[in-house]
Design a protein around this motif. Structure first.
Motif, PDB file in Angstrom:
ATOM      1  N   PHE A 186       0.841  -1.190   0.000  1.00  0.00           N
ATOM      2  CA  PHE A 186       0.000   0.000   0.000  1.00  0.00           C
ATOM      3  C   PHE A 186       0.877   1.241   0.000  1.00  0.00           C
ATOM      4  O   PHE A 186       1.909   1.296   0.670  1.00  0.00           O
ATOM      5  CB  PHE A 186      -0.881  -0.031   1.255  1.00  0.00           C
ATOM      6  CG  PHE A 186      -2.013   0.957   1.263  1.00  0.00           C
ATOM      7  CD1 PHE A 186      -2.908   1.034   0.215  1.00  0.00           C
ATOM      8  CD2 PHE A 186      -2.215   1.790   2.356  1.00  0.00           C
ATOM      9  CE1 PHE A 186      -3.983   1.924   0.230  1.00  0.00           C
ATOM     10  CE2 PHE A 186      -3.280   2.684   2.397  1.00  0.00           C
ATOM     11  CZ  PHE A 186      -4.161   2.750   1.330  1.00  0.00           C
ATOM     12  N   ASN A 187       0.478   2.230  -0.760  1.00  0.00           N
ATOM     13  CA  ASN A 187       1.181   3.516  -0.844  1.00  0.00           C
ATOM     14  C   ASN A 187       2.591   3.406  -1.432  1.00  0.00           C
ATOM     15  O   ASN A 187       3.445   4.256  -1.174  1.00  0.00           O
ATOM     16  CB  ASN A 187       1.243   4.202   0.534  1.00  0.00           C
ATOM     17  CG  ASN A 187      -0.089   4.808   0.936  1.00  0.00           C
ATOM     18  OD1 ASN A 187      -0.858   5.238   0.085  1.00  0.00           O
ATOM     19  ND2 ASN A 187      -0.367   4.836   2.230  1.00  0.00           N
ATOM     20  N   ASP A 188       2.849   2.369  -2.238  1.00  0.00           N
ATOM     21  CA  ASP A 188       4.136   2.181  -2.904  1.00  0.00           C
ATOM     22  C   ASP A 188       3.916   2.330  -4.410  1.00  0.00           C
ATOM     23  O   ASP A 188       3.503   1.382  -5.085  1.00  0.00           O
ATOM     24  CB  ASP A 188       4.705   0.802  -2.570  1.00  0.00           C
ATOM     25  CG  ASP A 188       6.150   0.628  -3.030  1.00  0.00           C
ATOM     26  OD1 ASP A 188       6.493   1.159  -4.099  1.00  0.00           O
ATOM     27  OD2 ASP A 188       6.930  -0.049  -2.328  1.00  0.00           O
ATOM     28  N   VAL A 189       4.190   3.513  -4.918  1.00  0.00           N
ATOM     29  CA  VAL A 189       3.930   3.809  -6.335  1.00  0.00           C
ATOM     30  C   VAL A 189       4.754   2.921  -7.245  1.00  0.00           C
ATOM     31  O   VAL A 189       4.250   2.382  -8.243  1.00  0.00           O
ATOM     32  CB  VAL A 189       4.219   5.294  -6.632  1.00  0.00           C
ATOM     33  CG1 VAL A 189       4.075   5.572  -8.130  1.00  0.00           C
ATOM     34  CG2 VAL A 189       3.294   6.194  -5.830  1.00  0.00           C
ATOM     35  N   ASN A 227      -4.786   2.844   7.926  1.00  0.00           N
ATOM     36  CA  ASN A 227      -3.777   3.395   7.026  1.00  0.00           C
ATOM     37  C   ASN A 227      -4.456   4.199   5.919  1.00  0.00           C
ATOM     38  O   ASN A 227      -5.257   3.660   5.164  1.00  0.00           O
ATOM     39  CB  ASN A 227      -2.954   2.270   6.396  1.00  0.00           C
ATOM     40  CG  ASN A 227      -2.386   1.312   7.427  1.00  0.00           C
ATOM     41  OD1 ASN A 227      -1.765   1.740   8.391  1.00  0.00           O
ATOM     42  ND2 ASN A 227      -2.596   0.022   7.223  1.00  0.00           N
ATOM     43  N   LYS A 228      -4.102   5.481   5.806  1.00  0.00           N
ATOM     44  CA  LYS A 228      -4.706   6.354   4.789  1.00  0.00           C
ATOM     45  C   LYS A 228      -3.906   6.305   3.491  1.00  0.00           C
ATOM     46  O   LYS A 228      -2.672   6.232   3.505  1.00  0.00           O
ATOM     47  CB  LYS A 228      -4.751   7.802   5.283  1.00  0.00           C
ATOM     48  CG  LYS A 228      -5.696   8.058   6.429  1.00  0.00           C
ATOM     49  CD  LYS A 228      -5.663   9.516   6.878  1.00  0.00           C
ATOM     50  CE  LYS A 228      -6.235  10.444   5.835  1.00  0.00           C
ATOM     51  NZ  LYS A 228      -6.326  11.842   6.341  1.00  0.00           N
ATOM     52  N   VAL A 229      -4.624   6.355   2.372  1.00  0.00           N
ATOM     53  CA  VAL A 229      -3.947   6.485   1.096  1.00  0.00           C
ATOM     54  C   VAL A 229      -3.267   7.854   1.040  1.00  0.00           C
ATOM     55  O   VAL A 229      -3.842   8.865   1.456  1.00  0.00           O
ATOM     56  CB  VAL A 229      -4.952   6.307  -0.077  1.00  0.00           C
ATOM     57  CG1 VAL A 229      -5.966   7.445  -0.118  1.00  0.00           C
ATOM     58  CG2 VAL A 229      -4.225   6.181  -1.404  1.00  0.00           C
ATOM     59  N   THR A 230      -2.026   7.902   0.576  1.00  0.00           N
ATOM     60  CA  THR A 230      -1.322   9.175   0.478  1.00  0.00           C
ATOM     61  C   THR A 230      -1.768   9.913  -0.787  1.00  0.00           C
ATOM     62  O   THR A 230      -2.196   9.293  -1.765  1.00  0.00           O
ATOM     63  CB  THR A 230       0.201   8.965   0.413  1.00  0.00           C
ATOM     64  OG1 THR A 230       0.521   8.228  -0.782  1.00  0.00           O
ATOM     65  CG2 THR A 230       0.698   8.214   1.641  1.00  0.00           C
ATOM     66  N   GLU A 260       0.059  11.215  -3.026  1.00  0.00           N
ATOM     67  CA  GLU A 260       0.905  10.777  -4.142  1.00  0.00           C
ATOM     68  C   GLU A 260       0.421   9.442  -4.711  1.00  0.00           C
ATOM     69  O   GLU A 260       0.399   9.241  -5.934  1.00  0.00           O
ATOM     70  CB  GLU A 260       2.356  10.639  -3.676  1.00  0.00           C
ATOM     71  CG  GLU A 260       3.015  11.929  -3.242  1.00  0.00           C
ATOM     72  CD  GLU A 260       2.602  12.384  -1.838  1.00  0.00           C
ATOM     73  OE1 GLU A 260       2.870  13.553  -1.500  1.00  0.00           O
ATOM     74  OE2 GLU A 260       2.011  11.563  -1.096  1.00  0.00           O
ATOM     75  N   PHE A 261       0.017   8.537  -3.829  1.00  0.00           N
ATOM     76  CA  PHE A 261      -0.450   7.232  -4.280  1.00  0.00           C
ATOM     77  C   PHE A 261      -1.789   7.355  -4.988  1.00  0.00           C
ATOM     78  O   PHE A 261      -2.031   6.703  -6.011  1.00  0.00           O
ATOM     79  CB  PHE A 261      -0.559   6.282  -3.079  1.00  0.00           C
ATOM     80  CG  PHE A 261      -0.577   4.822  -3.458  1.00  0.00           C
ATOM     81  CD1 PHE A 261       0.463   4.277  -4.195  1.00  0.00           C
ATOM     82  CD2 PHE A 261      -1.615   3.998  -3.067  1.00  0.00           C
ATOM     83  CE1 PHE A 261       0.465   2.927  -4.541  1.00  0.00           C
ATOM     84  CE2 PHE A 261      -1.632   2.651  -3.410  1.00  0.00           C
ATOM     85  CZ  PHE A 261      -0.583   2.110  -4.150  1.00  0.00           C
ATOM     86  N   ALA A 262      -2.660   8.196  -4.457  1.00  0.00           N
ATOM     87  CA  ALA A 262      -3.951   8.429  -5.109  1.00  0.00           C
ATOM     88  C   ALA A 262      -3.752   9.017  -6.502  1.00  0.00           C
ATOM     89  O   ALA A 262      -4.439   8.622  -7.464  1.00  0.00           O
ATOM     90  CB  ALA A 262      -4.814   9.348  -4.256  1.00  0.00           C
ATOM     91  N   THR A 270     -10.147  12.850  -1.806  1.00  0.00           N
ATOM     92  CA  THR A 270      -8.968  12.541  -2.614  1.00  0.00           C
ATOM     93  C   THR A 270      -9.235  12.904  -4.073  1.00  0.00           C
ATOM     94  O   THR A 270     -10.319  13.351  -4.427  1.00  0.00           O
ATOM     95  CB  THR A 270      -8.631  11.030  -2.534  1.00  0.00           C
ATOM     96  OG1 THR A 270      -9.615  10.297  -3.303  1.00  0.00           O
ATOM     97  CG2 THR A 270      -8.652  10.535  -1.092  1.00  0.00           C
TER      98      THR A 270
END
Length: 374
Positions: free
Chosen positions: A154-157, A183-186, A188-190, A225
């Motif tokens: 998660f959250n790893d582009v 855990n929230k989506v960042t 940058e990841f969104a 988001t």
């Protein structure tokens, strides 16, 4: 010996009565319920509007097959899609069922079978949703799961981009991973997910089973988001305690679920639909949502003030308190002190009061947490 399967690690508390945020056990002891049935009781226990709606509908019509037209389902669908980009709704009985429908719809529409999901996600315990869930403990003992789900961090582009190929039909995620640790989506990841979906023609499924219906301070968490899901799933807070789930989809997907493609016996029955309407009549009001955000700010401020060494995560009234060690012993101690809590992953205390919680009740909960954690 119990006549029930022992698939739940049940706590030794028998709750028999509830009103608002307060519940009582068979011994007469009162508790602050900051579980809300795990983000279900949007308006608390025995809210007068829900009780009235259920009573009135129970005297008219309980059940009718989905073979017949349902104007009440149409009304509920219109409320859910109002001022969104969605065009259609399908009603079922739970979050897992809603996610199953989403998986089927995405695969049928795209003709592709691979769906990207994320580590620490939770999408349900049916065979399909268990396969989508990024937690090994949910899958243990059930043999091979469906191989068409690719689970990435998660959250790893970078890892997400590496997992994309021509076989991928959809990406499925929670904006805030509730079960997996709050855990929230960042941002940058969104942004990366939005860009990938748009450029590759990949569908986006957002699982709002826990985050939807005002829980995070807006109607739906994705609204905070850049994400624009093609499919969204709901349940939990939608019925305020009565079982109902929903899947929303865009107009482009409408013809994919034609007659005979998917169905349910009980989904969207008159009792569930009427209760859900009563919930939305209260929650989908700007003043109510503003108050949820104010209560959240107040709650976070009080937690930071009382427990400065603990990190507070989440949004709205889906909050988590990150512990350095296992959270379970603290949850047990809080229960003894009259505060019901639930964990999120091994070291996070999840805080899920009803959206109608009062500031006084928040103060009481913070006092108990201060005592047990300090």
């Amino acid at each position: 010996m119990s006549s029930l399967f022992p698939n739940y690690a049940r706590r030794p508390v028998h709750l028999i009565e509830g009103k608002g945020t307060i519940v009582k056990d068979e011994q007469g002891k009162s508790y602050l319920d900051f579980t809300s049935g795990i983000a279900v009781l949007s308006l608390g226990h025995a809210h007068t509007a829900i009780v009235k709606a259920l009573q009135e509908q129970s005297e008219r019509l309980w059940h009718t097959s989905n073979l017949f037209e349902s104007p009440k389902q149409e009304q509920l669908a219109n409320i859910l899609i109002e001022e969104t980009h969605f065009a259609h709704a399908f009603f079922c009985n739970s979050g897992a069922e809603a996610n199953e429908a989403a998986i089927k719809l995405a695969r049928k529409h795209t003709g592709k079978h691979v769906i990207i999901t994320f580590e620490n996600s939770f999408h349900g315990r049916t065979f399909g949703t268990m396969s989508a869930t990024g937690q090994e403990k949910v899958r243990q003992g059930f043999g091979p799961v469906l191989e068409t789900f690719r689970t990435v961090p998660f959250n790893d582009v970078e890892k997400l981009e590496a997992a994309i190929d021509d076989e991928v039909g959809a990406i499925m995620l929670e904006v805030i991973q509730g079960e997996g640790g709050v855990n929230k989506v960042t941002p940058e990841f969104a942004e990366a997910i939005s860009s990938i979906c748009e450029s590759k023609g990949i569908l986006l499924i957002v699982d709002e089973v826990q985050t939807g219906i005002g829980r995070t301070g807006t109607r739906y968490a994705y609204e905070q988001t850049v994400l624009k899901p093609d499919i969204m799933t709901l349940a939990k807070g939608l019925g305020g305690g009565f079982p109902i789930g929903a899947m929303l989809g865009t107009s482009e997907l409408g013809e994919t679920f034609g007659p005979g493609t998917h169905g349910t016996t009980f989904g969207g029955n008159p009792l569930a639909v009427r209760v859900a309407q009563a919930v939305l009549e209260h929650v989908f009001v700007s003043d109510f949502l503003d108050e949820v955000n104010k209560k959240s700010e107040y709650f976070v401020h009080k937690l930071n003030e009382a427990l400065p060494s603990y990190k507070v995560v989440g949004a709205g009234l889906l909050l988590g308190l990150v512990c350095e060690d296992e959270a379970a012993p603290y949850i047990t101690e809080a229960e003894k002190a009259g505060l019901l809590l639930v964990g999120a992953g091994p070291n996070v205390i999840r805080l899920l009061p009803p959206l109608t919680v009062t500031r006084d009740e928040i103060d009481q909960a913070v006092d108990i947490l201060r005592t047990i954690l300090n």
